[in-house]
Design a protein around this motif. Structure first.
Motif, PDB file in Angstrom:
ATOM      1  N   UNK A 197       0.857  -1.183   0.000  1.00 33.68           N
ATOM      2  CA  UNK A 197       0.000   0.000   0.000  1.00 33.68           C
ATOM      3  C   UNK A 197       0.893   1.233   0.000  1.00 33.68           C
ATOM      4  N   UNK A 198       0.354   2.404  -0.332  1.00 30.27           N
ATOM      5  CA  UNK A 198       1.194   3.601  -0.348  1.00 30.27           C
ATOM      6  C   UNK A 198       1.749   3.910   1.043  1.00 30.27           C
ATOM      7  N   UNK A 199       2.777   4.725   1.085  1.00 34.00           N
ATOM      8  CA  UNK A 199       3.415   5.073   2.353  1.00 34.00           C
ATOM      9  C   UNK A 199       2.589   6.072   3.142  1.00 34.00           C
ATOM     10  N   UNK A 200       2.563   5.875   4.466  1.00 33.12           N
ATOM     11  CA  UNK A 200       1.809   6.776   5.348  1.00 33.12           C
ATOM     12  C   UNK A 200       2.778   7.595   6.176  1.00 33.12           C
ATOM     13  N   UNK A 201       2.554   8.896   6.222  1.00 34.86           N
ATOM     14  CA  UNK A 201       3.350   9.793   7.052  1.00 34.86           C
ATOM     15  C   UNK A 201       2.522  10.252   8.241  1.00 34.86           C
ATOM     16  N   UNK A 202       3.134  10.217   9.425  1.00 35.24           N
ATOM     17  CA  UNK A 202       2.409  10.627  10.627  1.00 35.24           C
ATOM     18  C   UNK A 202       2.551  12.109  10.908  1.00 35.24           C
ATOM     19  N   UNK A 203       2.040  12.532  12.041  1.00 36.88           N
ATOM     20  CA  UNK A 203       2.075  13.962  12.333  1.00 36.88           C
ATOM     21  C   UNK A 203       3.451  14.437  12.778  1.00 36.88           C
ATOM     22  N   UNK A 204       4.344  13.511  13.134  1.00 38.34           N
ATOM     23  CA  UNK A 204       5.685  13.904  13.557  1.00 38.34           C
ATOM     24  C   UNK A 204       6.727  13.740  12.454  1.00 38.34           C
ATOM     25  N   UNK A 205       6.241  13.406  11.259  1.00 36.79           N
ATOM     26  CA  UNK A 205       7.185  13.135  10.175  1.00 36.79           C
ATOM     27  C   UNK A 205       7.839  14.424   9.692  1.00 36.79           C
ATOM     28  N   UNK A 206       9.164  14.374   9.540  1.00 38.14           N
ATOM     29  CA  UNK A 206       9.886  15.492   8.933  1.00 38.14           C
ATOM     30  C   UNK A 206      10.838  14.865   7.923  1.00 38.14           C
ATOM     31  N   UNK A 207      10.581  15.095   6.652  1.00 36.51           N
ATOM     32  CA  UNK A 207      11.358  14.410   5.611  1.00 36.51           C
ATOM     33  C   UNK A 207      12.081  15.432   4.754  1.00 36.51           C
ATOM     34  N   UNK A 208      13.401  15.248   4.629  1.00 33.00           N
ATOM     35  CA  UNK A 208      14.163  16.160   3.792  1.00 33.00           C
ATOM     36  C   UNK A 208      15.036  15.360   2.833  1.00 33.00           C
ATOM     37  N   UNK A 243      11.704   7.542  -0.940  1.00 32.23           N
ATOM     38  CA  UNK A 243      10.941   6.673  -0.058  1.00 32.23           C
ATOM     39  C   UNK A 243       9.991   5.784  -0.865  1.00 32.23           C
ATOM     40  N   UNK A 244      10.071   4.493  -0.633  1.00 26.04           N
ATOM     41  CA  UNK A 244       9.262   3.529  -1.388  1.00 26.04           C
ATOM     42  C   UNK A 244       7.880   3.350  -0.749  1.00 26.04           C
ATOM     43  N   UNK A 245       7.080   2.485  -1.345  1.00 26.48           N
ATOM     44  CA  UNK A 245       5.730   2.214  -0.849  1.00 26.48           C
ATOM     45  C   UNK A 245       5.740   1.423   0.456  1.00 26.48           C
ATOM     46  N   UNK A 303      -5.090   2.785  -6.039  1.00 25.86           N
ATOM     47  CA  UNK A 303      -6.082   1.788  -6.442  1.00 25.86           C
ATOM     48  C   UNK A 303      -7.153   2.380  -7.337  1.00 25.86           C
ATOM     49  N   UNK A 352      10.616   5.058  -6.383  1.00 29.35           N
ATOM     50  CA  UNK A 352      10.066   5.583  -5.134  1.00 29.35           C
ATOM     51  C   UNK A 352       9.880   7.104  -5.233  1.00 29.35           C
ATOM     52  N   UNK A 353       9.023   7.659  -4.383  1.00 29.16           N
ATOM     53  CA  UNK A 353       8.834   9.104  -4.474  1.00 29.16           C
ATOM     54  C   UNK A 353       9.993   9.813  -3.769  1.00 29.16           C
ATOM     55  N   UNK A 365      11.139  13.227  -1.638  1.00 28.25           N
ATOM     56  CA  UNK A 365      10.661  14.380  -0.879  1.00 28.25           C
ATOM     57  C   UNK A 365      11.845  15.309  -0.706  1.00 28.25           C
ATOM     58  N   UNK A 366      11.701  16.543  -1.172  1.00 29.09           N
ATOM     59  CA  UNK A 366      12.836  17.454  -1.254  1.00 29.09           C
ATOM     60  C   UNK A 366      13.116  18.240   0.015  1.00 29.09           C
ATOM     61  N   UNK A 383       2.955  15.853   6.258  1.00 31.51           N
ATOM     62  CA  UNK A 383       2.402  15.403   7.536  1.00 31.51           C
ATOM     63  C   UNK A 383       1.085  14.679   7.303  1.00 31.51           C
ATOM     64  N   UNK A 384       0.850  13.658   8.120  1.00 27.73           N
ATOM     65  CA  UNK A 384      -0.406  12.883   8.097  1.00 27.73           C
ATOM     66  C   UNK A 384      -0.966  12.755   6.690  1.00 27.73           C
ATOM     67  N   UNK A 385      -0.167  12.189   5.813  1.00 30.42           N
ATOM     68  CA  UNK A 385      -0.604  12.012   4.430  1.00 30.42           C
ATOM     69  C   UNK A 385      -0.155  10.661   3.909  1.00 30.42           C
ATOM     70  N   UNK A 442       1.422   8.970   0.442  1.00 24.87           N
ATOM     71  CA  UNK A 442       2.056   9.345  -0.825  1.00 24.87           C
ATOM     72  C   UNK A 442       2.456   8.076  -1.564  1.00 24.87           C
ATOM     73  N   UNK A 453       4.027   6.028  -5.275  1.00 20.66           N
ATOM     74  CA  UNK A 453       5.329   6.020  -5.934  1.00 20.66           C
ATOM     75  C   UNK A 453       5.460   7.043  -7.054  1.00 20.66           C
TER      76      UNK A 453
END
Lengths: 369, 403
Positions: free
Chosen positions: A277-288, A292-294, B45, B293-294, B296-297, B303-305, B307, B309
Motif C-alpha cells: 500500500x502507499x506510504x503513510x506519514x504521521x504527524x511527527x514526520x519530517x522528511x528532507x 521513499x518507497x511504498x 487503487x 520511489x517518491x 521528498x525534497x 504530515x499525516x498524508x 504518498x 510512488x
C-alpha cells in the motif's frame, strides 16, 4: 532486435561482503525498490532483446524468486524469454565455474541455439539506463567485432579496465590500473556486445587453452587482433563493486537529474511487483531530501536517505544519510547515521548507530540492534 | 479447498457476477469519461480493486464483470486479471459487455437483466452458487464466510446486511428478520418510514438454478424493472423462498458522491476509521506501474498524508492522499485533498478540500477550494485540465477537464 543477452549474476571481483552473504550481486537491493539486475533486464526489454540467460553461480535463491517467469519485465514470452542457468559442474573437483570463460563454455548451447547475430554480455552490478539499440547500430555501422561499454570516471580499482580509444572509437589500448591522480579516464563497465559466431569461437578456443578470465585472457589479450570499439555512455552510470560505491550510487539518486536519467531515459525500469500500500506519514514526520518507497509508515525524521518498502520509522527517531532496506524497523528515538541496514533489521528504541561517509556501517539481514 | 470432482472439469462451486455498468452520475466530471469502478482511489487503487481483491482473497477465482457505461478504461485496467491473480486456465476474470445476438441485442436494462443476458456465461461453470456484487464500494469482506452461512441455513438466497443510522435508512433496501434468527421476513426498497436499520449491501448469494429460473420469469414480465432490489428479491420473498440476512460489521463505504469519495480517501489517514490498507492479511491488489520511489525534497513538508510512488514532492502536503507520479513544486500547499495520478501542482499553488483528477496541471499561485463547511464544499477539477496561473476556483466548484 537482432541480439540476445547474457547476464552474470555475480562477479568474483565484486566485494560487497555482508550485503552478498545471502544473495548474488544481481539480487542486491538498490534505489528503494529495485534489485541491481532490474537495470540490465529493463535495458534489454526496452531495446527489444527478449532472449536472456542469467548465469548464476551460488546463493541464487532470492534471484530466482525475484525473476520467476520474467512477467514483471514483460519477459514471459512464448518465443525465447528469460532463463536462469544454475551452475553446471564440469570438473571432477566439483568446483563451480573457475571464471566467466568456463561459465560461458558450459552454457554455450544456449548461445549456439539462438538465432540472433549479436550477444550482450553484461555484469549485473551496473546501475544504468542504456540505449542498447544505438549501441548495436554503432557496432553495425563501424563493422566492429566487439563493443565495450565505457564511461568516463575518476575512480577505478584494480579490476577496472581502462580503455584508450581513437576518434573512430577504435580501442587502441586496454590496461588494468588503480593508479589514479583524480583525472577522468574512459573505463569499461563490464558490459560488452560481441558477434555471436565470434563469441562461440573465442570461448571454445579459450576454454581449450585453459584460460579463465574473460577480460584478461580474451579481451585484453585479443584487442589488437580484432576490431574492438568503445561505446561511451554519457548518462549517469554506477558500477557497484564495493560498499563504498554501493553507498555512493544509492545517494546519487537523491539528485533529480540522476533519477531522470537512471529511471526514465531510454525506458522505464521494471521490477517485481509486491502490492504494497502507499506510504503513510504521521504527524511527527519530517522528511528532507529522501527517496521513499511504498508500504512505509514514517513518523520520525528522515534526511538524505534511501528508504525501501515496508520500513517503519517511529516517533522521535532520526535517520540520516542511511540506506534502510525492506521491512527495517527503527524504534522510537532510534538514531541512525551513515548506516546500511539489510532486510528485516530491527533497531531498538533509543538505540544510536553511526558510521562515516567513507565507511558506512552495514547491519546484516534480520539482526536486532 | 479444491474438491476432486472440480479438478478436471471447468466446474466451479461459486461464480461471482460483478455489476460494474453504472454511470455514477453523482461523481460528475470524475465519471464523464470513465466508469465509476475505474475511478482512482486511495493513492494507488481503483474502486473495483476492493471487490476484485475480496473475491480472490475469499477463494473465488471466476468473476464476470458486467460493464456498460464508458467501459474502455475499466476493460484496459482489468486486462487479463493478472494483478488480482485472476489470469487462470480454469476460471479467471471476464469482462462482459452487452452484445448482439443474431438480429437483436440490447443494453442491460437493469441489474437482474444484466445477469439474465449472461446466463450462458454462468452455465459454463455449472456452479451451485452465484455471488452478485457491485464494484462501487470500499470494504474488505470474506465472501467465503457468507457462503458458509448460506449453506448452513439451507438458504435459497442470502443478502449481506449492515446496520445503518436510522436517518439514512430510507436510502437503502431495508430488511426485517425473524426474532432470534436471520430469516428475512420483510423487505422494503428505499422505504420512507424504515422499520429497521438492517440495510442491504447489494451483495447476494443465490442458488444458481433457482436464480436462473427467476431471471427467465422476470424477463417475461414487461412491467418489471429487471432489478434485484425492486423485482427479484421481493418476488422470491413473496414466493416463500428461504431468504437469510448475513450481518456484516466493518468499514463499508459507498463512494457514489463527491463528498463520500473524498471522505473515504480521508478515512485512510485516520487510524480509527476502520479501513487499513496496510493489513497484509487481506491485501488489496491493483495494476502497478513501473515507477521509482517518491522523492521528498529539502523544502517539502509532509504530515499525516499518504504518498504513492513516482512522486516529486517539494511543497507542503498535509492530511492528503497523493497518487502516483504527482509533482508538487516548491511553495505549493496541499491540504485535506486528493491528488490523482500525474498531476502537476506548480509553485505557490494552494489546494484545499479538493479532488484533482488525473493528468491535470494547477498553475502557479492558483487557489483551488477553501474551507469545508457543508458537504457541497468539496472542489473538483476533472482530468486533463490546465488551470492557469493565479486562477481562483471557489469551493464547491466542479470544473470540466478539457484543455
Amino acid at each position: 532486435m537482432n541480439a540476445m543477452g547474457i547476464i552474470f549474476a555475480s562477479d568474483r571481483e565484486v566485494k560487497l561482503n555482508e550485503l552478498t552473504i545471502h544473495r548474488t550481486t544481481a539480487s542486491l537491493p538498490f534505489g528503494g525498490r529495485y534489485r541491481l539486475i532490474d537495470f540490465a533486464l529493463s535495458n534489454f526489454v526496452n531495446s527489444g532483446v527478449t532472449r536472456i540467460g542469467i548465469i548464476a553461480k551460488n546463493n541464487y535463491n532470492s534471484l530466482m524468486d525475484h525473476i520467476r517467469m520474467g512477467r514483471d519485465w514483460d519477459l514471459n514470452r512464448k518465443n525465447a524469454g528469460i532463463i536462469v542457468f544454475p551452475p553446471f559442474v564440469r570438473s571432477t573437483s566439483q568446483e563451480v565455474y573457475k571464471g566467466k570463460i568456463e561459465a560461458l563454455y558450459t552454457n554455450l548451447s544456449f548461445i549456439k541455439e539462438a538465432k540472433e547475430d549479436y550477444v550482450f554480455i553484461v555484469n549485473s552490478n551496473i546501475a544504468a539506463n542504456i540505449d542498447y539499440e544505438s549501441a548495436v547500430k554503432a557496432m553495425e555501422e563501424k563493422n566492429a567485432d566487439i563493443l565495450v561499454f565505457t564511461s568516463r570516471t575518476d575512480y577505478a580499482n584494480s579490476r577496472r579496465l581502462i580503455v584508450t580509444a581513437n576518434e573512430d572509437d577504435k580501442i587502441t589500448d586496454m590496461i588494468f590500473s588503480d593508479f589514479f591522480n583524480g583525472e577522468e579516464h574512459l573505463v569499461g563497465i563490464n558490459a560488452y556486445i560481441i558477434r555471436r559466431d565470434l563469441l562461440c569461437f573465442l570461448i571454445e578456443t579459450a576454454y581449450a587453452r585453459s584460460f579463465i578470465d574473460w577480460e584478461k585472457d580474451v579481451l585484453q589479450a585479443q584487442y589488437k587482433n580484432m576490431h574492438m570499439i568503445s561505446y561511451e555512455i554519457k548518462e549517469h552510470v554506477s558500477v557497484i563493486d564495493d560498499i563504498k560505491s554501493y553507498f555512493k550510487a544509492n545517494m546519487a539518486l537523491l539528485d533529480k537529474g540522476v533519477r531522470e536519467e537512471l529511471f526514465h531515459k531510454y525506458g522505464n525500469v521494471f521490477t517485481k511487483v509486491k502490492d504494497s500500500s502507499p506510504t503513510t506519514y504521521g504527524e511527527n514526520a519530517v522528511i528532507k531530501n529522501s527517496l521513499i518507497a511504498d508500504g512505509c509508515v514514517i513518523d520520525g525524521v528522515v534526511e538524505n536517505s534511501i528508504i525501501f518498502r515496508g520500513v517503519k520509522i517511529g516517533k522521535g527517531a532520526k535517520v540520516s544519510n542511511s540506506i534502510l532496506m525492506e521491512h527495517t524497523e527503527v524504534g522510537e528515538a532510534g538514531r541512525l547515521s551513515y548506516v546500511i541496514t539489510d532486510k528485516k533489521v530491527t533497531v531498538s528504541p533509543n538505540c544510536s548507530l553511526s558510521g562515516f561517509a567513507t565507511y558506512p556501517i552495514v547491519i546484516v539481514k534480520g539482526k536486532t540492534v | 479447498m479444491i474438491r476432486e470432482e472440480f479438478m478436471f472439469t471447468n466446474k466451479k462451486e461459486c461464480v461471482a457476477m460483478l455489476l460494474a455498468g453504472g454511470q455514477g452520475t453523482r461523481l460528475g466530471v470524475l465519471t464523464r469519461d470513465v466508469a465509476k469502478p475505474a475511478v482512482p482511489f486511495g493513492g494507488k487503487y481503483r474502486i473495483i480493486d476492493f471487490t476484485l481483491s475480496n473475491c480472490i482473497n475469499s477463494g473465488i477465482d471466476t468473476i464476470g464483470v458486467l460493464t456498460q457505461y464508458q467501459p474502455f478504461e475499466l476493460n484496459q485496467y482489468i486486462g487479463n486479471g493478472q494483478p488480482w491473480d485472476l489470469d487462470r486456465i480454469n476460471g479467471g476474470v471476464f469482462v462482459l459487455p452487452p452484445y448482439v445476438r443474431g438480429k437483436t441485442g440490447e443494453w442491460y436494462k437493469g441489474t437482474a437483466n444484466a445477469i439474465y443476458q449472461n446466463i450462458k456465461f454462468v452455465d459454463t461453470y455449472d456452479p451451485e452458487y452465484v455471488l452478485v456484487l457491485s464494484g462501487d464500494h470500499i470494504y474488505k469482506m470474506d465472501y467465503d464466510k457468507m457462503l458458509d452461512a448460506h449453506k448452513a441455513e439451507g438458504a435459497d438466497c442470502t443478502i449481506a446486511v449492515i446496520d445503518v443510522p436510522i436517518e439514512e435508512a430510507s436510502r437503502f433496501g431495508i430488511m426485517k428478520t425473524e426474532d432470534g434468527g436471520n430469516r428475512i421476513t420483510e423487505f422494503f426498497e428505499k422505504p420512507k418510514n424504515p422499520v429497521s436499520t438492517k440495510a442491504s449491501m447489494g451483495i447476494y448469494i443465490f442458488n444458481w438454478q433457482l436464480l436462473r429460473s427467476y431471471l427467465i420469469a422476470d424477463e417475461e414480465d414487461k412491467n418489471s424493472d429487471n432489478d434485484f432490489g425492486k423485482n427479484i428479491i421481493p418476488r422470491m420473498l413473496a414466493d416463500g423462498k428461504r431468504m437469510f440476512a448475513y450481518g456484516f460489521s466493518g468499514y463499508w463505504k459507498d463512494v457514489g458522491t463527491i463528498h463520500s469519495l473524498w471522505q473515504a480517501n480521508m478515512d485512510l489517514l485516520d487510524k480509527n476509521s476502520g479501513i487499513n490498507l496496510a493489513d497484509g492479511k487481506w491485501k488489496i491488489y491493483a495494476r502497478n506501474n513501473a515507477l521509482p520511489p517518491h522523492h521528498i525534497g529539502e523544502s517539502a513538508e509532509v504530515k499525516t498524508s499518504i504518498i504513492s510512488e513516482g512522486g516529486d514532492i517539494n511543497g507542503s502536503v498535509i492530511d492528503s492522499v497523493i497518487f502516483q507520479n504527482v509533482t508538487i513544486k516548491s511553495g505549493a500547499y496541499i491540504e485535506h485533498s486528493v491528488i490523482m495520478p500525474n498531476v502537476v501542482i506548480e509553485e505557490g499553488a494552494k489546494v484545499c478540500h479538493a479532488i484533482i483528477a488525473q493528468n491535470t496541471t494547477i498553475g502557479k499561485n492558483a487557489v483551488i477550494g477553501g474551507e469545508l463547511i457543508t458537504e457541497d464544499d468539496i472542489t473538483v477539477i476533472g482530468a486533463n485540465a490546465v488551470i492557469p496561473e493565479e486562477t481562483q476556483v471557489e469551493k464547491g466548484a466542479m470544473l470540466e477537464g478539457r484543455v
